[in-house]
Structures are given as structure tokens and as C-alpha cells.
Write an enzyme that holds these catalytic residues in place. Sequence first.
Site, mmCIF file in Angstrom:
data_model
loop_
_atom_site.group_PDB
_atom_site.id
_atom_site.type_symbol
_atom_site.label_atom_id
_atom_site.label_comp_id
_atom_site.label_asym_id
_atom_site.label_seq_id
_atom_site.Cartn_x
_atom_site.Cartn_y
_atom_site.Cartn_z
ATOM 1 N N GLY A 458 0.823 -1.202 0.000
ATOM 2 C CA GLY A 458 0.000 0.000 0.000
ATOM 3 C C GLY A 458 0.856 1.250 0.000
ATOM 4 O O GLY A 458 2.077 1.205 0.101
ATOM 5 N N GLY A 461 -0.329 8.916 2.498
ATOM 6 C CA GLY A 461 0.289 10.219 2.472
ATOM 7 C C GLY A 461 1.720 10.192 2.970
ATOM 8 O O GLY A 461 2.560 10.990 2.565
ATOM 9 N N PHE A 462 2.028 9.267 3.878
ATOM 10 C CA PHE A 462 3.372 9.155 4.433
ATOM 11 C C PHE A 462 4.337 8.588 3.404
ATOM 12 O O PHE A 462 5.442 9.073 3.215
ATOM 13 C CB PHE A 462 3.322 8.248 5.668
ATOM 14 N N PRO A 464 5.224 4.627 0.883
ATOM 15 C CA PRO A 464 4.896 3.223 0.619
ATOM 16 C C PRO A 464 5.029 2.355 1.863
ATOM 17 O O PRO A 464 5.809 2.649 2.772
ATOM 18 C CB PRO A 464 5.918 2.818 -0.447
ATOM 19 N N ASP A 576 -7.096 12.086 12.277
ATOM 20 C CA ASP A 576 -7.220 11.486 10.941
ATOM 21 C C ASP A 576 -7.847 10.096 11.030
ATOM 22 O O ASP A 576 -7.416 9.164 10.364
ATOM 23 C CB ASP A 576 -5.848 11.417 10.265
#
Length: 759
Positions: A458, A461-462, A464, A576
Site C-alpha cells: 500500500g 500520504g506518508f 509506501p 485522521d
Amino acid sequence: MAISQTILGFITFTCLMHITKPSNLNTDTLLQGHEFTTSDRLISPTGWYTMSFFQREGSADFYLGIGKSAENSTDQNFWIANRDTPIHDPAPFLTIDEFGNLKIISNRDINSTIMLYSSDAGREVNNNNSTTSTSTTTTFNAILQDTGNLILREMNQNGSLKRILWQSFDHLSHVLMMGMKLGFDRKTGQNWSITSRRSEETYLSGSFTLALEPTTKQLVIWWKGNILWSSGQWSNGNFANLKSQAYQKDFEFDYYSDENETYVSYLASYIYIAPSGSVYGGASGSSFSCFSDYILSGCSMPSVPRCRDYDSLYRGSWNSYGVMSGKGFKFDESENLTNFDCWMKCLNNCSCEAYSYVNDDETGCEIWSRDSANFVATTNLTGGGRQIYFLVPRKNAEDRKKRTKLLSEIGGNTAISIAYNEIKERKKDGKTSDDMYIFDFQTILEVTANFSSTNKIGEGGFGPVYKEKLPSGQEVAIKRLSKSSGQGLVEFKNEAMLIVKLQHTNLVRLLGFCIDREERILVYEYLPNKSLDLYLFGSNHNTTLEWNIRCKIIEGVAQGLVYLHQYSRLKVVHRDLKASNILLDNQLNPKISDFGMARIFGLIESEERTNRIVGTFGYMSPEYAMMGVISTKTDVYSFGILLLEILSGKKNSSDYPFNLAFNAWKLWNEGEALTLTDTNMNGSYSPTQVLRYIHIGLLCTQDQARDRPTMLEVVSFISNENGDLPEPKQPGFCVTGPPEEERYTCSVRETTNSLTSGR
């Protein structure tokens, strides 16, 4: 009588010639049906060039090559028929069969035949299972010309040329000789180019190719699909970047182009591309490169990461023979890496301090990071050493200071993992400490096979995320901060610091992290069922979540939030919370993840304002999205949206005019709230319980933060099925309206974003 005997002897000799296959010794032509062996040579008419089988010193493999007759060195072969397929046979031979096929035969392994040319006629006959030749009026032969070109010809019965079937100049190796072409044939699709050797110790194809680029019609040097050098446009008898007097002797071309083909023919002695990418001129003996003091005009330099000085492309390395005491990371042999490729791998890896080849032929690649780059020099090769190349790091002392400061800010007791086994809790005075491991970057490289996409599971935003296995056998999820990520050091520090200090069964467990120059990596426990959003809306949507499982997930997330808001050492607002940040273990128990956006409060603080709005639209509470007000009620609103998603199996806002909460509110007032329920559950639920959960979701998503319950009250609502619930008020939702209206203008998307608000 003497005349008769002479005639009889001539006839006998002629018959013997037809029934035997004599060797072609020192001639320029190979005849059809004859076997050209390792003891034979073809010599061009004037004796300039020779074709023969040869072996590299110390190797038993055979190659078929063409070189200058006056040179004894095998490295002078400018054309090699089988550079990537050496023959492992002491007695190979070259032949032209009855169909005109030109091929190298291995007596040891008939399946390893190398077909240099396969005729259409031969294929037709083989398909028809016929053993007769397609033509009785033609023969075939191969001739070595004075240009060094080997030509396979079809001849008429009267000895005249019928057509040329194949020529070695159409299949170039690593050397460009006078008369050879670089370019392309539009009719046949033929492309003429030369490709470097993988190393000076092997003939295998390397990484650099000199060719004529079809679009711009410039000479270019390709490296791994990238243009490393271009010649500029052709004008006034030469290419723009080759008009300097320094190049005149080595780069003499003639340019030709029509509707059928475009090419440049070489007019000088020879040039060749070395494994390093340097271009050597046979006329002057000079070498030109994009990485030396004799730099070619027109170079396109590779990008250098911020951790390297740009000068490291030239003078930022040194080398010596020796051995490394630590184990490095070895790249897969299937990547066919050259020493130049290995240099680039190291250069673009900010933690790499040394690299070297792996194999005896100086191919392959092994790199070492700072913690494993312990070098022991040897005086010569007999000491068992190999040439190790070292990169001089940029601002090394500064990097170490930053690393030390970051570790201090994260807090807790940290220890560098030596064995890289799973974390073992340490006890101090009967209490579990905050110990966690700092993983060495070398281990991360080995575990992820240099961040291979094979096990990538996956990307958020951070950056892979990879599923991997530690040497101990423990499965982990490794999250690497992307260089292009909108998130950065603040989010990394936030997540590492929080999860070090927070321990709860419904929070994901952080096993350790890695800080190495520009690298920021988090190592988590691996949760095999991935994230909740895959079951609700994604690839696992067809896997029905039974009602009791949905209840367990809702209750688990609520308990995790109560811990964050009230019972942990820190008062934390997640900011979040969404379905993709709820991970599921092998029993489908939920664990809240991704604390990069979380905000820590003082124990007596209730809310604060921020100019940096972060999170995911659609899950943000109205007061936070529009005014930057953060409180625990921010998470309560997100939980309410998530609860309604779990009940309905629908994404917030993607299937409704406004959002899911508004639709639930509308159905609630119409007495049709049960129609919101996910049809995949097939009615396997208690209507009363579903209505109570919808009621709780509406209470959590009310417009005003003061009207929403706390998460502790939410847990009480869930556990006390018979308790009374207050009537919900209208939820906060997003509409589009003029700026003067006191309503919220939002958009919804499924990625985490950071925004700066002027309010």
C-alpha cells in the site's frame, strides 16, 4: 593411359570432396554443410580480419568473434556472435545447414544451438515435416569481407549472388568500426547500435548503448532507459556537440536519411563504449565520459539526492583493495548490474557508504551502510580482497547531530538492534520500559530487498508500505517516508514518539524505527487482514462482515479512542480517524494506526486552534475544517462518520448529495433509518441494535461540538443497550454556498492532506 589415370584420379578426388566435410582452414568463405571448428579460421581476402572461436583466459567457455588478424589478444574482437550465450562445450562448430540457417552447434547439448540466422524457407519446410531442400537451384555460403563484415549469401547455381540473407554488421557488439552504421531501417525494423560490456572481465551486455535516437535523430548514450548523453543536431558535416577539435579524430560520421532508413556511418578507425560508460577513440586513444575530467559536451547528469554533494559524481569517492568485516546488501543477480550501476545504487541511497562487485568477473552489486562499512585493506589481490569503492558523505557530522537530536526528541529508551530479532520487553522495578529498537538501515535494505515492489502492500500520504519478514521470522509492516511526501520529519517524530508512549490493544504496535540521513522508516507489527476500508468499499468488499464483527470493530475503535482521550499518559487527538487507518488483525480485531497527524494536549487543556489543517475531508468536524479548532470532539465527529460507514457499507459523501450523516439524519426523521443498513448483511442483525447504533452515529456528528458526547459516553451508550439516548440534532455537513453565508464549503477525497488555513 597416363591421361586416363589422371582423369580417373580427378574424378575420385571430386567424389571424395562431395562425400566428406573438409575443414575451412585459412579461407575467407564458409561453405554450406561444412563444419567450422575451434581449430579453424576465416581470413578476409587481404588478411586484415580473422574470424575464429576463442576463449577468455581462465575460462572454458567458447565465443565466436571477428577481430584484427595482427592482434593476438581476444579483447581485440570487435564483433562477438554469442556474447550473452557462451558455449560450454570443448568442441562447438559453426555451420550452414541445407535450409541456409547459420548456427553454432554444441555437440554436448543439442538444445543449446545458437541460431544466428533462421531462413523462412527452413521454417516452411520444418512445418511441413519435409526433409528436402526448398530449392535445388541455390546454395548458401558465408564470406568474411575486408571490412570485417561476415555476410551470409544465397547463391545461384551459376555462382552469381542471388541475395544477401544476413550480415554481422546488422548485429553489433560493443565496438563501432569504420563502415558500420548507427541508426534504423524503417522497412525492416532493423536497429543498429552498440552496447557496452558488463565489465572488462566478461563479454556480457552491459548498461550503456550508443544509438541514433529515432525522434530527434541525434546520437545518444542510453543508460537504463535514460539518455545520459546526446550529440546535438547534425549540421555542416557533424553533430553540434562533437565539433570541438578534441573530438575530430574519433567522431567522424557521414549522415544519411531517406524514407526507408536513417543512419550515420562511421568513417574513422573505431570507437567503443567501456563498461563505465566512457567512450574510447581508437584513432587517438583518448577516452571521453560524462564522469571524468574529459567530459563529453551534451551530458545529461543524473540527479543527486540532497544527502550528496554534486561533486560526488566526480571526486566524491576513493577505492582500495580489501575486505569488509560486515555483511552488505547484495542485489539480485537477475538485475545484471555493472560496477557503474552499483555506484548509482549507492549514490542514490543516502545510507550507502561503500559498494563493490560480487562476482569474479566483476559484475553484480553489494553495498554497505555506515554501520556495516568496516574496511580491512590488503596489499594485493592474493590477500583475498576485492576493489571496494567508498563514497564521501555530505556533512556527515551534521547528519549525526540531527539523528541524535531526533532520538532525544522521540524519547523513551532506545537501543540499536544487533540481532534484529523481535522486541523483548525489559523489566525495571517490575514495570515494562519504553525500550524499542532503532533498526539499522542495512537490515531494512536486506529485509525489503532494497524496497522491491514485490511485497509492497500500500501507499498513503506518508509513503509506501511493505510487508516483510525479519531475520527472526516475525512478519512486519515497514513504512518508508516518501521523498515527495507532503508529510515529513514532524509527522515521523510525532508518530514514533506517540506510539512509543501509547500501549493499548486497539492501537497498532510500533516495533521500531530507522533514522539514517534522509531516511525515515517505521516498523510495525503486521496485521494480516489489512485495513477496514478494503472490506467496506475495496478489494475485499465481497467478503461479508457479519453483524457481530461490525459491532466488535465499532466497540474496539471506541475503546481505543477513550484510551487516547482519557486514560493514556498523554491526552491525544488523532485528527485522521477513517476506515483506511483502522487495521484488522487475524481475528478482525481493530487497531487504530497512523498517528502522524495526532495532536498532544496538556491534561487540563480541552481545545486549541491551529493554522495547519490536516486530515481527510469528509471525516473532519465542521469547526476543525473551517476554523482550525481541535478538541477530543474532533475525533468524536470522525468516529460518528466511521460508525455510519460500517453500518451502511457506503463511503461518506461519495453516494449522497451532501454526506452520509445528512442522509442518515434525513432517513431518521422519515422513520426509514433501517434502509441505511448494508444489504450485504442479508438481515442478519437486530433492527433495534442497528437503530441504536445509527442514533449514536447521529449524536457523534452533530453540528456543534458541545452537543456531541465524549468517547467515554459513547462506550457507555454502546454497552448499555437499554439506556436512554438524547435526541440528536442536525449533523454538521458540507454544502456549496456564497462566502458570506456561515456554512462550510468542503470537498471530499480519500487521501490524507495538509492544508494551511488563513483563518
